[in-house]
Scaffold this motif. Structure first.
Motif, PDB file in Angstrom:
ATOM      1  N   VAL A   1      74.466   1.411  51.577  1.00 27.09           N
ATOM      2  CA  VAL A   1      73.881   0.506  50.486  1.00 27.09           C
ATOM      3  C   VAL A   1      73.681   1.683  49.426  1.00 27.09           C
ATOM      4  O   VAL A   1      73.041   2.754  49.814  1.00 27.09           O
ATOM      5  N   GLY A   2      73.515   1.006  48.085  1.00 22.21           N
ATOM      6  CA  GLY A   2      72.941   1.926  47.113  1.00 22.21           C
ATOM      7  C   GLY A   2      73.704   1.831  45.769  1.00 22.21           C
ATOM      8  O   GLY A   2      74.718   0.859  45.693  1.00 22.21           O
ATOM      9  N   GLU A   3      73.241   2.449  44.768  1.00 21.76           N
ATOM     10  CA  GLU A   3      72.262   3.197  45.065  1.00 21.76           C
ATOM     11  C   GLU A   3      71.085   2.335  44.739  1.00 21.76           C
ATOM     12  O   GLU A   3      70.956   1.790  43.395  1.00 21.76           O
ATOM     13  N   VAL A   4      69.960   2.232  45.500  1.00 22.28           N
ATOM     14  CA  VAL A   4      68.874   1.625  45.372  1.00 22.28           C
ATOM     15  C   VAL A   4      67.921   2.447  44.428  1.00 22.28           C
ATOM     16  O   VAL A   4      67.491   3.741  44.963  1.00 22.28           O
ATOM     17  N   ALA A   5      67.273   1.919  43.364  1.00 23.15           N
ATOM     18  CA  ALA A   5      66.230   2.645  42.505  1.00 23.15           C
ATOM     19  C   ALA A   5      64.896   2.551  42.802  1.00 23.15           C
ATOM     20  O   ALA A   5      64.251   1.626  43.108  1.00 23.15           O
ATOM     21  N   ILE A   6      64.346   4.014  42.895  1.00 22.74           N
ATOM     22  CA  ILE A   6      62.904   3.994  43.084  1.00 22.74           C
ATOM     23  C   ILE A   6      62.521   5.080  41.846  1.00 22.74           C
ATOM     24  O   ILE A   6      63.141   5.838  41.372  1.00 22.74           O
ATOM     25  N   ALA A   7      61.101   4.786  41.777  1.00 17.85           N
ATOM     26  CA  ALA A   7      60.594   5.637  40.582  1.00 17.85           C
ATOM     27  C   ALA A   7      61.335   5.749  39.228  1.00 17.85           C
ATOM     28  O   ALA A   7      61.242   6.699  38.959  1.00 17.85           O
ATOM     29  N   ASP A   8      61.710   4.783  38.894  1.00 17.72           N
ATOM     30  CA  ASP A   8      62.688   4.358  37.672  1.00 17.72           C
ATOM     31  C   ASP A   8      62.369   3.087  37.068  1.00 17.72           C
ATOM     32  O   ASP A   8      62.138   2.014  37.573  1.00 17.72           O
ATOM     33  N   HIS A   9      61.918   3.386  35.769  1.00 20.91           N
ATOM     34  CA  HIS A   9      61.610   1.991  35.034  1.00 20.91           C
ATOM     35  C   HIS A   9      62.745   1.064  34.843  1.00 20.91           C
ATOM     36  O   HIS A   9      62.745  -0.252  34.544  1.00 20.91           O
TER      37      HIS A   9
ATOM     38  N   VAL B   1      56.219   9.437  38.753  1.00 15.78           N
ATOM     39  CA  VAL B   1      55.445  10.458  39.415  1.00 15.78           C
ATOM     40  C   VAL B   1      55.148  10.175  40.897  1.00 15.78           C
ATOM     41  O   VAL B   1      54.733  11.131  41.706  1.00 15.78           O
ATOM     42  N   GLU B   2      55.690   8.909  41.112  1.00 16.70           N
ATOM     43  CA  GLU B   2      55.561   8.611  42.812  1.00 16.70           C
ATOM     44  C   GLU B   2      56.563   9.442  43.466  1.00 16.70           C
ATOM     45  O   GLU B   2      56.706   9.606  44.820  1.00 16.70           O
ATOM     46  N   HIS B   3      57.668   9.878  42.829  1.00 17.75           N
ATOM     47  CA  HIS B   3      58.760  10.605  43.412  1.00 17.75           C
ATOM     48  C   HIS B   3      59.196   9.919  45.018  1.00 17.75           C
ATOM     49  O   HIS B   3      59.702   8.716  44.739  1.00 17.75           O
ATOM     50  N   LEU B   4      59.121  10.623  46.177  1.00 16.91           N
ATOM     51  CA  LEU B   4      59.821  10.252  47.262  1.00 16.91           C
ATOM     52  C   LEU B   4      58.789   9.350  48.135  1.00 16.91           C
ATOM     53  O   LEU B   4      58.918   9.188  49.187  1.00 16.91           O
ATOM     54  N   GLN B   5      57.480   9.133  47.598  1.00 12.88           N
ATOM     55  CA  GLN B   5      56.434   8.486  48.454  1.00 12.88           C
ATOM     56  C   GLN B   5      56.688   7.342  49.265  1.00 12.88           C
ATOM     57  O   GLN B   5      56.238   7.147  50.310  1.00 12.88           O
ATOM     58  N   LEU B   6      57.440   6.421  48.388  1.00 11.20           N
ATOM     59  CA  LEU B   6      57.984   5.112  48.940  1.00 11.20           C
ATOM     60  C   LEU B   6      58.458   5.348  50.479  1.00 11.20           C
ATOM     61  O   LEU B   6      58.552   4.648  51.418  1.00 11.20           O
ATOM     62  N   LEU B   7      59.686   6.271  50.322  1.00 13.59           N
ATOM     63  CA  LEU B   7      60.492   6.584  51.428  1.00 13.59           C
ATOM     64  C   LEU B   7      59.701   7.249  52.722  1.00 13.59           C
ATOM     65  O   LEU B   7      59.643   6.775  53.802  1.00 13.59           O
ATOM     66  N   HIS B   8      58.560   7.945  52.319  1.00 13.96           N
ATOM     67  CA  HIS B   8      57.727   8.445  53.352  1.00 13.96           C
ATOM     68  C   HIS B   8      56.955   7.207  54.006  1.00 13.96           C
ATOM     69  O   HIS B   8      56.678   7.289  55.401  1.00 13.96           O
ATOM     70  N   GLU B   9      56.305   6.339  53.181  1.00 13.00           N
ATOM     71  CA  GLU B   9      55.552   5.206  53.490  1.00 13.00           C
ATOM     72  C   GLU B   9      56.848   4.479  54.676  1.00 13.00           C
ATOM     73  O   GLU B   9      56.132   3.784  55.460  1.00 13.00           O
ATOM     74  N   VAL B  10      57.814   4.329  54.273  1.00 13.60           N
ATOM     75  CA  VAL B  10      58.821   3.409  55.075  1.00 13.60           C
ATOM     76  C   VAL B  10      58.848   3.912  56.623  1.00 13.60           C
ATOM     77  O   VAL B  10      58.652   3.495  57.487  1.00 13.60           O
ATOM     78  N   ALA B  11      59.042   5.441  56.608  1.00 17.95           N
ATOM     79  CA  ALA B  11      59.071   6.111  57.792  1.00 17.95           C
ATOM     80  C   ALA B  11      57.852   5.891  58.669  1.00 17.95           C
ATOM     81  O   ALA B  11      57.907   5.992  59.991  1.00 17.95           O
TER      82      ALA B  11
ATOM     83  N   MET C   1      67.759  14.927  42.653  1.00 16.48           N
ATOM     84  CA  MET C   1      66.568  15.421  42.723  1.00 16.48           C
ATOM     85  C   MET C   1      66.333  16.785  42.201  1.00 16.48           C
ATOM     86  O   MET C   1      65.322  17.386  42.351  1.00 16.48           O
ATOM     87  N   ASN C   2      67.270  16.923  41.368  1.00 14.51           N
ATOM     88  CA  ASN C   2      66.991  18.191  40.320  1.00 14.51           C
ATOM     89  C   ASN C   2      66.597  17.754  39.088  1.00 14.51           C
ATOM     90  O   ASN C   2      66.622  18.592  38.127  1.00 14.51           O
ATOM     91  N   ARG C   3      66.031  16.400  38.749  1.00 16.36           N
ATOM     92  CA  ARG C   3      65.707  15.942  37.535  1.00 16.36           C
ATOM     93  C   ARG C   3      64.369  16.839  36.986  1.00 16.36           C
ATOM     94  O   ARG C   3      64.280  17.110  35.575  1.00 16.36           O
ATOM     95  N   ASN C   4      63.672  17.388  37.586  1.00 16.76           N
ATOM     96  CA  ASN C   4      62.568  18.244  37.129  1.00 16.76           C
ATOM     97  C   ASN C   4      61.720  19.235  38.342  1.00 16.76           C
ATOM     98  O   ASN C   4      62.176  18.800  39.672  1.00 16.76           O
ATOM     99  N   ALA C   5      60.924  20.052  38.019  1.00 15.36           N
ATOM    100  CA  ALA C   5      60.495  21.017  39.103  1.00 15.36           C
ATOM    101  C   ALA C   5      59.692  20.045  39.957  1.00 15.36           C
ATOM    102  O   ALA C   5      59.759  20.524  41.246  1.00 15.36           O
ATOM    103  N   GLU C   6      58.712  19.163  39.626  1.00 13.25           N
ATOM    104  CA  GLU C   6      57.992  18.535  40.549  1.00 13.25           C
ATOM    105  C   GLU C   6      58.741  17.586  41.686  1.00 13.25           C
ATOM    106  O   GLU C   6      58.450  17.474  42.761  1.00 13.25           O
ATOM    107  N   LEU C   7      59.892  17.151  40.949  1.00 15.16           N
ATOM    108  CA  LEU C   7      60.608  16.263  42.000  1.00 15.16           C
ATOM    109  C   LEU C   7      61.361  17.027  43.041  1.00 15.16           C
ATOM    110  O   LEU C   7      61.598  16.775  43.961  1.00 15.16           O
ATOM    111  N   LEU C   8      61.481  18.225  42.667  1.00 14.91           N
ATOM    112  CA  LEU C   8      62.406  19.307  43.460  1.00 14.91           C
ATOM    113  C   LEU C   8      61.182  19.685  44.421  1.00 14.91           C
ATOM    114  O   LEU C   8      61.821  19.622  45.769  1.00 14.91           O
ATOM    115  N   THR C   9      60.136  19.838  44.100  1.00 17.55           N
ATOM    116  CA  THR C   9      59.192  20.187  44.965  1.00 17.55           C
ATOM    117  C   THR C   9      58.819  19.068  46.124  1.00 17.55           C
ATOM    118  O   THR C   9      58.641  19.328  47.337  1.00 17.55           O
ATOM    119  N   ALA C  10      58.972  18.019  45.606  1.00 15.31           N
ATOM    120  CA  ALA C  10      58.799  16.631  46.498  1.00 15.31           C
ATOM    121  C   ALA C  10      60.164  16.518  47.548  1.00 15.31           C
ATOM    122  O   ALA C  10      59.948  16.306  48.749  1.00 15.31           O
TER     123      ALA C  10
END
Length: 388
Positions: A154-162, A200-210, A225-234
Motif C-alpha cells: 500500500v502507498g504512498e500514504v501521506a503523513i506530516a504533509d499539508h 513537525v510531527e515527523h514519524l510520531q504517528l507511526l510510533h503511536e500505531v506500534a 527522510m532526507n528532507r531536513n536534519a530534524e526529520l533525519l534525526t527522527a
C-alpha cells in the motif's frame, strides 16, 4: 544461451572478490573462482576484467505511470520509459500513485507495470495513494494484494504533509493490519509505503500505531527522510526502534539550499551514527512531480524526478562520502528487496540473473541483464520500450 562472465570483481552485494558467474535463461547457475565451458551449445563469454558485477538495482519508489502536477493539469508528469531505468542499472521498479489519485488511477498503474514487464523489466506497484479512505483497484486492500500479482503493498500514504488527509492512529492501524494480513495470505510482504512531508510531527504517528497495536514499525516504509536534519534525526530514532527508512535521490537545488540533505549524505550520516546498514535504502521517486514550496506552503517552483538520480546517489555515496561499496549497493539492491518482500537484489546460485556490470573506476553501468536478457551493452540500449 549460456553466458559466462569471467574474472569479475563480484559484489552480491557482499564483496566476494574475483569470481566467474555463469547463467542461462533467467537463472544464475554457478559462481566459482574458475569456470570452464566444454559444450557444443551456444554460449557467450564476457571479459569482466576491470569491472564490478553487482545485483540489478531495485528502485523502491517510481511514479512510472506519471504523477500529478501541483501546478495544474498541464504539469502532470509523463510516464517512465524502459530505458529510463535500464540505462542506469535499474532492473526492478515499484510504482505508486501520489498526490493525484483522481486523474491518475490504479487501472493505469497496473497496466503500466504489466507493460514494463512485457518489455523485460521487473515491475511491481502499490495500491492506495496519499489519501484516505484508501482507493483500490478491486474491492479492498486485501483483494488487490492477494489477487493482483503486481500489487505488493500500500502507498504512498501521506503523513506530516499539508497535501495528505491527516490520517488518525486508528485509520493507519487499520490500513497496516489489512495490508499485513493480505501479505500473510498471499505470500507477500504487504509493506505500507509512507510519504513523509515536512510537518513537525515527523514519524510520531507511526510510533503511536506500534505502541497502541500489534503492528510492528517494520510494517511501515517511510520515504523522503532526507528532507531536513530534524526529520533525519527522527529517522535514526525510528531505525533504532526497529524500523527502516528510505532517502529520495531526486531533489532540486532549491531544496538542497533550504535544508534538504542529498540522499548520499544522509546515508553516510546514518551509518556514521551507528544505524544498521540493512535499515537504510535509497529510491529515485522517478517521474514524480517535485513541487518547490516556501515556508508558507506556496508553490514557487516545479521539477520532475529522474530514475537516473539513483545511480548518481550511489556513485556520490561511494566517491564523495566514502560509504563502502558493499553498503552503498545494499541500499539500492538487497535492502529494498527484503523490505518489500521481493526475491531480487542479490546474486546467488538459483536467483534471477538481474545483473549490472559497472566500470570499476567510474561505477557507470556498462552492461545490464534483467532476468538473463541483456538490456544494455557498452552503455547503449539493446532493448528499447515500445515507444522509445
Amino acid at each position: 544461451m549460456l553466458t559466462l562472465i569471467k574474472n569479475v570483481e563480484l559484489f552480491t552485494p557482499k564483496k566476494l572478490g574475483k569470481r566467474d558467474v555463469l547463467f542461462a535463461g533467467k537463472t544464475i547457475l554457478a559462481i566459482e573462482e574458475d569456470i570452464e565451458i566444454n559444450s557444443n551449445l551456444e554460449f557467450a563469454i564476457v571479459d569482466g576484467q576491470g569491472f564490478i558485477l553487482a545485483p540489478g538495482f531495485v528502485d523502491s519508489l517510481v511514479h512510472f505511470s506519471g504523477g500529478g502536477g501541483e501546478a495544474g493539469f498541464a504539469s502532470r508528469t509523463p510516464q517512465m520509459n524502459l530505458t529510463d531505468a535500464t540505462l542506469y542499472g535499474i532492473t526492478t521498479v515499484i510504482g505508486a500513485l501520489g498526490t493525484d489519485d483522481v486523474s491518475r488511477t490504479h487501472t493505469d498503474l497496473v497496466a503500466k507495470a504489466k507493460g514494463l514487464k512485457q518489455e523485460g523489466l521487473n515491475a511491481f506497484c502499490h495500491t492506495g495513494s496519499y489519501h484516505l479512505p484508501i482507493k483500490t483497484l478491486g474491492h479492498s486492500i486485501r483483494h488487490d494484494i492477494m489477487y493482483i500479482d503486481e500489487i505488493i503493498g500500500v502507498g504512498e500514504v501521506a503523513i506530516a504533509d499539508h497535501r495528505g488527509t491527516q490520517p488518525s492512529v486508528k485509520e493507519l492501524t487499520t490500513i497496516a493490519a489489512e495490508a499485513r494480513t493480505a501479505g500473510l495470505l498471499s505470500g507477500k510482504r504487504g509493506t505500507v509505503s509512507i510519504h513523509v512531508g515536512t510537518g513537525v510531527e515527523h514519524l510520531q504517528l507511526l510510533h503511536e500505531v506500534a505502541l497502541s497495536s500489534e503492528i510492528p514499525l517494520s510494517q511501515f516504509y517511510p520515504t523522503h527522510m532526507n528532507r531536513n536534519a530534524e526529520l533525519l534525526t527522527a529517522g535514526i530514532a525510528f531505525c533504532k526502534a526497529g524500523g527502516t527508512i528510505d532517502f529520495t535521490t531526486s531533489t532540486t537545488e532549491y531544496d538542497l539550499a533550504n535544508g534538504e540533505l542529498a540522499a548520499a549524505e544522509a546515508l553516510a550520516y546514518c551509518l556514521d551514527k551507528g544505524v544498521n546498514s540493512q535499515q537504510l535504502t535509497m529510491s529515485s521517486d522517478g517521474h514524480a512531480s517535485l513541487p518547490i514550496y516556501n515556508e508558507q506552503n506556496h508553490l514557487v517552483g516545479f521539477e520532475v524526478g529522474s530514475e537516473s538520480s539513483l545511480l548518481g546517489a550511489f556513485q556520490q555515496a561511494v566517491q564523495q562520502f566514502n560509504v563502502p561499496l558493499d553498503l552503498a549497493l545494499q541500499s539500492i539492491t538487497s535492502n529494498p528487496a527484503r523490505i518489500l518482500g521481493l526475491n531480487k537484489g542479490e546474486i546467488s546460485v538459483g536467483r534471477d540473473a538481474d545483473l549490472v556490470l559497472l566500470d570499476a573506476n567510474t561505477l557507470t553501468p556498462h552492461s545490464v541483464w534483467c532476468n538473463g536478457q541483456k538490456m544494455v551493452e557498452s552503455h547503449k540500449p539493446l532493448v528499447s520500450g515500445f515507444f522509445s
